[in-house]
Design a protein around this motif. Structure first.
Motif, PDB file in Angstrom:
ATOM      1  N   GLY A  82       0.774  -1.233   0.000  1.00 53.64           N
ATOM      2  CA  GLY A  82       0.000   0.000   0.000  1.00 53.64           C
ATOM      3  C   GLY A  82       0.805   1.283   0.000  1.00 53.64           C
ATOM      4  O   GLY A  82       0.236   2.364  -0.050  1.00 53.64           O
ATOM      5  N   LEU A  83       2.121   1.190   0.077  1.00 56.35           N
ATOM      6  CA  LEU A  83       2.945   2.392   0.078  1.00 56.35           C
ATOM      7  C   LEU A  83       3.070   2.976  -1.321  1.00 56.35           C
ATOM      8  O   LEU A  83       3.144   2.239  -2.302  1.00 56.35           O
ATOM      9  N   SER A  84       3.145   4.285  -1.402  1.00 55.12           N
ATOM     10  CA  SER A  84       3.461   4.939  -2.672  1.00 55.12           C
ATOM     11  C   SER A  84       4.951   4.729  -2.930  1.00 55.12           C
ATOM     12  O   SER A  84       5.704   4.305  -2.041  1.00 55.12           O
ATOM     13  N   VAL A  85       5.385   5.052  -4.124  1.00 54.04           N
ATOM     14  CA  VAL A  85       6.805   4.942  -4.467  1.00 54.04           C
ATOM     15  C   VAL A  85       7.631   5.842  -3.539  1.00 54.04           C
ATOM     16  O   VAL A  85       8.683   5.446  -3.043  1.00 54.04           O
ATOM     17  N   LYS A  92       2.237   2.887   6.377  1.00 51.26           N
ATOM     18  CA  LYS A  92       2.395   4.221   5.775  1.00 51.26           C
ATOM     19  C   LYS A  92       2.929   5.211   6.812  1.00 51.26           C
ATOM     20  O   LYS A  92       3.796   6.032   6.511  1.00 51.26           O
ATOM     21  N   ARG A  93       2.432   5.125   8.046  1.00 47.03           N
ATOM     22  CA  ARG A  93       2.936   6.007   9.107  1.00 47.03           C
ATOM     23  C   ARG A  93       4.405   5.705   9.385  1.00 47.03           C
ATOM     24  O   ARG A  93       5.221   6.617   9.577  1.00 47.03           O
ATOM     25  N   PHE A  94       4.762   4.438   9.407  1.00 48.15           N
ATOM     26  CA  PHE A  94       6.155   4.021   9.569  1.00 48.15           C
ATOM     27  C   PHE A  94       7.011   4.643   8.471  1.00 48.15           C
ATOM     28  O   PHE A  94       8.066   5.223   8.729  1.00 48.15           O
ATOM     29  N   ALA A  95       6.546   4.530   7.223  1.00 50.14           N
ATOM     30  CA  ALA A  95       7.293   5.058   6.078  1.00 50.14           C
ATOM     31  C   ALA A  95       7.464   6.568   6.188  1.00 50.14           C
ATOM     32  O   ALA A  95       8.550   7.100   5.914  1.00 50.14           O
ATOM     33  N   GLU A  96       6.415   7.273   6.566  1.00 50.80           N
ATOM     34  CA  GLU A  96       6.508   8.729   6.688  1.00 50.80           C
ATOM     35  C   GLU A  96       7.509   9.140   7.760  1.00 50.80           C
ATOM     36  O   GLU A  96       8.204  10.142   7.609  1.00 50.80           O
ATOM     37  N   ASP A  97       7.640   8.351   8.814  1.00 49.53           N
ATOM     38  CA  ASP A  97       8.633   8.637   9.850  1.00 49.53           C
ATOM     39  C   ASP A  97      10.048   8.301   9.410  1.00 49.53           C
ATOM     40  O   ASP A  97      11.018   8.778   9.994  1.00 49.53           O
TER      41      ASP A  97
END
Length: 153
Positions: free
Chosen positions: A56-59, A143-148
């Motif tokens: 579900g993550l964007s590139v 997604k929250r993990f990725a943003e961090d």
């Protein structure tokens, strides 16, 4: 895999095959493709094609995860935003701290997802079951993990 999930997977695969055969604007039907393998003459083993599982993550978000993995978990692949085998092998090395006990093989199976869910539960507000199924709650927390993870880029 639950029957409903199998049906969904088959529908997606059929759509992808149809687009591949007929082009994005075309209409057409394609025969099921045989899995691509590369035969190694030296060892006689087969190598499976690279699987990309972004959950579900964007590139852009996946690139941030790759920065994190590169910095701390021996990821040496490209920062292309495609979480393939190398990215997931690095993630599995990280997930060993969180109960992952499987092989470091880059396959996003139940054990990998369960360990990821434990990480996400700890600091990224995942409140779902630790069941190895990457549902909407798992994907939102990832997604929250990725943003961090932007601090590593």
């Amino acid at each position: 895999m639950r029957p409903r999930d199998m049906t969904k997977t088959l529908l997606i695969a059929t759509a992808v095959l149809g687009l591949t055969a007929g082009g994005a604007g075309g209409v057409g039907f394609a025969a099921p493709a045989r899995p691509a393998t590369v035969s190694s003459t030296a060892s006689g083993t087969e190598v499976a094609p690279l699987a990309v599982v972004n959950l579900g993550l964007s590139v852009t978000q996946a690139r941030k995860v790759q920065c994190f993995l590169e910095r701390h978990w021996e990821y040496d692949g490209p920062r292309d935003g495609l979480l393939g085998t190398g990215s997931w092998q690095a993630m599995q090395r990280y997930l060993v701290r969180w109960g992952y006990e499987g092989r470091i093989d880059g396959v996003v199976g139940t054990g990998t997802v369960m360990a990821l869910q434990r990480v996400l539960q700890r600091a990224w507000d995942y409140d779902g079951l630790i069941d190895g199924i990457p549902g909407d709650g798992t994907k939102a927390a990832f997604k929250r993990f990725a943003e961090d993870a932007w601090v590593y880029c």
